[in-house]
Design an enzyme around this catalytic site. Structure first.
Site, mmCIF file in Angstrom:
data_model
loop_
_atom_site.group_PDB
_atom_site.id
_atom_site.type_symbol
_atom_site.label_atom_id
_atom_site.label_comp_id
_atom_site.label_asym_id
_atom_site.label_seq_id
_atom_site.Cartn_x
_atom_site.Cartn_y
_atom_site.Cartn_z
ATOM 1 N N LYS A 43 -8.571 -8.941 78.508
ATOM 2 C CA LYS A 43 -9.056 -8.515 79.827
ATOM 3 C C LYS A 43 -9.720 -7.137 79.747
ATOM 4 O O LYS A 43 -10.822 -6.941 80.250
ATOM 5 C CB LYS A 43 -7.888 -8.451 80.831
ATOM 6 C CG LYS A 43 -7.254 -9.786 81.130
ATOM 7 C CD LYS A 43 -6.160 -9.671 82.171
ATOM 8 C CE LYS A 43 -4.959 -8.866 81.686
ATOM 9 N NZ LYS A 43 -4.260 -9.447 80.531
ATOM 10 N N THR A 44 -9.020 -6.217 79.111
ATOM 11 C CA THR A 44 -9.577 -4.876 79.008
ATOM 12 C C THR A 44 -10.836 -4.900 78.146
ATOM 13 O O THR A 44 -11.800 -4.191 78.404
ATOM 14 C CB THR A 44 -8.519 -3.902 78.450
ATOM 15 O OG1 THR A 44 -7.356 -3.980 79.279
ATOM 16 C CG2 THR A 44 -9.025 -2.474 78.457
ATOM 17 N N ASP B 243 -9.089 -2.353 86.240
ATOM 18 C CA ASP B 243 -8.124 -2.874 85.262
ATOM 19 C C ASP B 243 -6.733 -2.892 85.893
ATOM 20 O O ASP B 243 -6.460 -2.131 86.818
ATOM 21 C CB ASP B 243 -8.124 -1.979 84.003
ATOM 22 C CG ASP B 243 -7.566 -2.715 82.782
ATOM 23 O OD1 ASP B 243 -7.150 -3.888 82.913
ATOM 24 O OD2 ASP B 243 -7.549 -2.128 81.676
ATOM 25 N N GLU B 244 -5.855 -3.749 85.412
ATOM 26 C CA GLU B 244 -4.461 -3.829 85.894
ATOM 27 C C GLU B 244 -4.414 -3.985 87.418
ATOM 28 O O GLU B 244 -3.657 -3.304 88.108
ATOM 29 C CB GLU B 244 -3.669 -2.583 85.464
ATOM 30 C CG GLU B 244 -3.749 -2.256 83.986
ATOM 31 C CD GLU B 244 -2.770 -3.064 83.127
ATOM 32 O OE1 GLU B 244 -2.001 -3.871 83.679
ATOM 33 O OE2 GLU B 244 -2.802 -2.875 81.898
ATOM 34 N N GLN C 267 2.554 -9.124 84.791
ATOM 35 C CA GLN C 267 2.756 -7.751 84.341
ATOM 36 C C GLN C 267 2.819 -6.761 85.505
ATOM 37 O O GLN C 267 2.567 -5.574 85.334
ATOM 38 C CB GLN C 267 1.641 -7.344 83.372
ATOM 39 C CG GLN C 267 1.679 -8.132 82.074
ATOM 40 C CD GLN C 267 0.638 -7.646 81.082
ATOM 41 O OE1 GLN C 267 0.739 -6.549 80.556
ATOM 42 N NE2 GLN C 267 -0.379 -8.452 80.845
ATOM 43 N N ARG D 150 3.425 -6.227 73.679
ATOM 44 C CA ARG D 150 2.699 -5.091 73.093
ATOM 45 C C ARG D 150 2.505 -5.282 71.591
ATOM 46 O O ARG D 150 1.728 -4.578 70.958
ATOM 47 C CB ARG D 150 3.452 -3.756 73.320
ATOM 48 C CG ARG D 150 3.631 -3.283 74.752
ATOM 49 C CD ARG D 150 2.362 -3.319 75.539
ATOM 50 N NE ARG D 150 2.243 -4.558 76.287
ATOM 51 C CZ ARG D 150 1.086 -5.044 76.736
ATOM 52 N NH1 ARG D 150 -0.042 -4.420 76.503
ATOM 53 N NH2 ARG D 150 1.039 -6.182 77.402
HETATM 54 P P1 ATP Z 1 -2.957 -6.546 78.401
HETATM 55 O O1 ATP Z 1 -2.644 -7.581 79.420
HETATM 56 O O2 ATP Z 1 -1.801 -6.278 77.527
HETATM 57 O O3 ATP Z 1 -3.595 -5.331 78.989
HETATM 58 P P2 ATP Z 1 -5.584 -7.463 77.640
HETATM 59 O O4 ATP Z 1 -5.760 -8.810 78.223
HETATM 60 O O5 ATP Z 1 -6.211 -6.338 78.343
HETATM 61 O O6 ATP Z 1 -4.035 -7.216 77.408
HETATM 62 P P3 ATP Z 1 -7.012 -6.504 75.365
HETATM 63 O O7 ATP Z 1 -6.241 -5.266 75.135
HETATM 64 O O8 ATP Z 1 -8.354 -6.399 75.958
HETATM 65 O O9 ATP Z 1 -6.111 -7.543 76.151
HETATM 66 O O10 ATP Z 1 -7.160 -7.303 74.011
HETATM 67 C C1 ATP Z 1 -6.048 -7.548 73.154
HETATM 68 C C2 ATP Z 1 -6.479 -7.487 71.711
HETATM 69 O O11 ATP Z 1 -7.282 -8.585 71.390
HETATM 70 C C3 ATP Z 1 -7.303 -6.254 71.388
HETATM 71 O O12 ATP Z 1 -6.976 -5.811 70.109
HETATM 72 C C4 ATP Z 1 -8.722 -6.778 71.419
HETATM 73 O O13 ATP Z 1 -9.583 -6.015 70.611
HETATM 74 C C5 ATP Z 1 -8.534 -8.175 70.867
HETATM 75 N N1 ATP Z 1 -9.559 -9.125 71.315
HETATM 76 C C6 ATP Z 1 -9.864 -9.454 72.578
HETATM 77 N N2 ATP Z 1 -10.845 -10.378 72.611
HETATM 78 C C7 ATP Z 1 -11.181 -10.644 71.330
HETATM 79 C C8 ATP Z 1 -12.131 -11.517 70.690
HETATM 80 N N3 ATP Z 1 -12.943 -12.294 71.380
HETATM 81 N N4 ATP Z 1 -12.167 -11.516 69.350
HETATM 82 C C9 ATP Z 1 -11.343 -10.726 68.625
HETATM 83 N N5 ATP Z 1 -10.438 -9.893 69.163
HETATM 84 C C10 ATP Z 1 -10.358 -9.840 70.497
HETATM 85 MG MG MG Z 2 -5.420 -4.563 79.198
#
Ligand code: ATP
Ligand code: MG
Length: 642
Positions: free
Chosen positions: A44-45, A223-224, A254, A596
């Site tokens: 997402k981020t 975000d969040e 979350q 995490r």
């Molecule tokens: P959270 O809910 O914990 O905030 P999130 O959904 O925001 O998680 P991110 O932090 O954006 O998730 O991504 C998680 C990990 O996956 C990061 O290391 C990111 O670089 C990697 N990632 C995300 N998308 C891809 C992709 N398409 N290919 C490779 N790595 C990816």
């Molecule tokens: Mg995130």
């Protein structure tokens, strides 16, 4: 209607390389109200940061026309870095926390509500001071200060002004609120809650200003989103009434800030709120190995109020989560420190390791052990244990008792807790000490003999000096007994207990934790020596350090290996939440903790803990039994202390 947005936009853009189809869709969808709703680690981020770069690189908007909101300063910093790596033009993006963005808007428009553009933002301490003052004027016990502060914050979270109060208007809280608000306003000050509330009000009352910002921010990214409160939500709705160009990302599983007024309903209502919405669900997790995902999913499935979602990974299943029982807190810290050393040998860097706890006081035992093992660490989102105000205060007392010439210690605590020895009285003591080249303690004794100080100062200074002297005389007292006497007889503990805030609760927990640490020492000297060594070894500014933090501060972050400590009933889930019947939020916190980790999760629990000098046997956390057995291994560990 056919959705052809994607075709129109530059879907072959290099920034999209490596994204999965859903992520791409989320990045290139620019004309709708977009909600990315998905589990931890699904990117997402990443979608948010890529989207900012994508908009800039394609010239869909100037950087200054992009508004991106995050939940903490650290998250904002990290996000900025990620965007910078993709596009150098990102400097002018309005990227920050809700509060920092609102402060910026409020400064430019402060005159509209009668503040100057250089208004000050007061912190919680000042807020409490002011509330206590008002309570005193109203002849109400200052014990009410914290409940009042809380009520005021919660009202502000909902943009409720004193005039809007209905039944509450006659309560103590309501009455204080009205005076408080007049008072800080007359000081040309605002508190954190005001930042949002005032901006919302400016927008409501000045349509041309609102219009200006609506036109300015072509794209708004959040975000969040699951942890936004009512005023943040109102603010967003005003800036983006239809939702075009809005992109919110979040995960209902979350949501961990309801105690601060966050309303998960905001994310659940998204489709109803905006006109032309699109919801993208990301199901592929890129962060964690299979066992970690499986375990996290099995745990969160126990919550009844959730949307529910699928997450998968095509990575390997990795190692199972290790659940290890420790005999007591000391053993737990030892187990964790040894495991960290082992990981380091297996070339997991310290910077890729985190120890997550439920409450701030829990870091102490780990800090001691990490220091003993020479493992560098930092406490994220908080102070190291021995740097915390109340800990330094108590230690200052002990230093002064041990060595009355320690004038730094004297200065720190002469008026803590408040005993009416203010700046002017102190300055007299100070001048005397300098003139005669003697300690502040000696100067105090001399001036008491001369009887030249104000009667009230004389009285409280005498009590103070006599207390220190009497503690010095009682040679048979152990350090822990001395510490307890300090906390009781100076009224320090009572003052904290009267505050009744989450913060004061945390301070009390820290002090109790220090008492436990003190039991390992037979004399004051050894303890003071220990503290100076502990605080000496902390200065390392390398990035390559183990992170210690609370589960709440870990939101959004990721590590190779994560230690989750203190999984015991009453510790985690926390007693307070059990009393309030809010176990689901604790479970979400556990979900945040587990997710995490990329590769390794170690969960520990202790059978016995010392709480205020008493051994307590704790039951293992209910969450342990909720982790699907196929994803975990149990290690019983030692049952006796070695
Ligand atoms: P959270 O809910 O914990 O905030 P999130 O959904 O925001 O998680 P991110 O932090 O954006 O998730 O991504 C998680 C990990 O996956 C990061 O290391 C990111 O670089 C990697 N990632 C995300 N998308 C891809 C992709 N398409 N290919 C490779 N790595 C990816
Ligand atoms: Mg995130």
């Amino acid at each position: 209607m056919q959705d052809n947005t994607a075709e129109k936009l530059d879907v072959n853009h290099y920034l999209l390389n490596g994204l999965n189809p859903e992520q791409r869709e989320a990045v290139v969808t620019l004309d709708k109200a977009l909600l990315v709703l998905s589990g931890a680690g699904t990117g997402k981020t990443k979608v948010l940061t890529t989207k900012i770069a994508y908009i800039i690189e394609n010239g869909y908007a100037y950087p200054s026309q992009i508004l991106a909101v995050t939940f903490s300063n650290r998250a904002a910093r990290e996000m900025k870095e990620r965007v910078f790596n993709m596009t150098p033009g990102a400097d002018a993006v309005w990227l920050g926390t809700f509060h920092s963005i609102c402060a910026k808007i409020l400064r430019s428009n402060a005159d509209l509500i009668g503040l100057s553009s250089s208004f000050t933002i007061i912190d919680m301490d000042d807020q409490l001071k002011l509330i206590k003052q008002i309570l005193k004027e109203m002849n109400v016990d200052k014990k009410m200060a914290n409940p009042v502060a809380n009520a005021i914050s919660r009202w502000k979270d909902k943009c409720i002004r004193p005039n809007d109060l209905r039944v509450d208007v006659t309560t103590v809280e309501g009455k204080v609120y009205a005076t408080y608000q007049e008072r800080i306003f007359s000081y040309d000050s605002v508190d954190f809650g005001d930042l949002l509330m005032y901006v919302v009000r400016i927008f409501k009352e000045n349509s041309h200003i609102l219009q200006k910002y609506r036109e300015k921010f072509k794209y708004i990214l959040v975000d969040e989103y699951q942890d936004t409160n009512m005023s943040q939500y109102m603010w967003l709705r005003m800036l983006s009434p239809i939702g075009a160009g809005l992109c919110c990302v979040g995960d209902d599983d979350q949501a961990i800030y309801s105690w601060r007024g966050a309303e998960v309903g905001n994310i659940l209502r998204f489709e109803k709120d905006f006109m032309n919405t699109k919801i993208v669900r990301l199901e592929r997790n890129y962060r964690s190995v299979g066992h970690i995902l499986g375990a996290a999913a099995s745990l969160i499935a126990k919550n009844t109020t959730r949307l529910g979602k699928t997450i998968w990974t095509d990575g390997d299943s990795g190692e199972k989560l290790v659940i290890q029982r420790a005999y007591n807190g000391y053993d737990e810290a030892k187990i964790v420190a040894e495991k960290i050393e082992k990981l380091r040998k297996e070339s997991v860097e310290f910077g890729q390791i985190a120890v997550l706890v439920r409450a701030g006081f829990q870091t102490r035992e780990f800090e001691e052990r990490l220091i003993a093992y020479g493992i560098p660490y930092k406490v994220v989102g908080g102070l190291k244990f021995y740097d915390r105000q109340e800990i330094k205060d108590l230690i200052a007392y002990m230093r002064l008792i041990y060595q009355t010439n320690d004038s730094l210690a004297f200065e720190r605590i002469i008026n803590v807790p408040k005993r009416g020895i203010g700046a002017s009285a102190f300055s007299k003591l100070h001048t005397r000490a300098i003139e005669r080249n003697i300690s502040l303690f000696q100067a105090s004794k001399d001036m008491l003999v001369e009887n030249t100080l104000r009667p009230s100062v004389t009285a409280s200074l005498t009590t103070f000096i006599e207390f220190i002297k009497s503690m010095r005389k009682q040679k048979e007292l152990s350090p822990v007994e001395i510490a307890k006497a300090i906390l009781d007889e100076t009224g320090y503990m009572r003052a904290l207990a009267n505050e009744k805030t989450l913060e004061s609760q945390g301070r009390i927990e820290n002090l109790k934790e220090l008492l436990i640490a003190l039991e390992d020492f037979d004399d004051l000297h050894m303890f003071i020596e220990h503290v100076s060594l502990v605080t000496e070894s902390k200065r390392n500014n390398a990035d390559e350090v183990v992170s210690l933090m609370t589960l709440h501060s870990a939101k959004g972050l990721e590590f190779e290996a994560v230690f989750l400590a203190g999984w015991e009933e009453g510790v985690f889930p926390h007693n307070m939440s059990l009393q309030e019947g809010n176990v689901e939020e604790e479970r979400r916190l556990a979900y945040v903790g587990i997710t995490r980790a990329r590769k390794y999760v170690y969960i520990t629990y202790a059978m016995n803990r010392k709480v205020y000098n008493q051994w307590m046997s704790n039951l293992p956390s209910r969450f342990l039994a909720e982790l699907s057995p196929e994803h975990v291994v149990h290690i019983k560990g030692k049952t006796v202390r070695d």
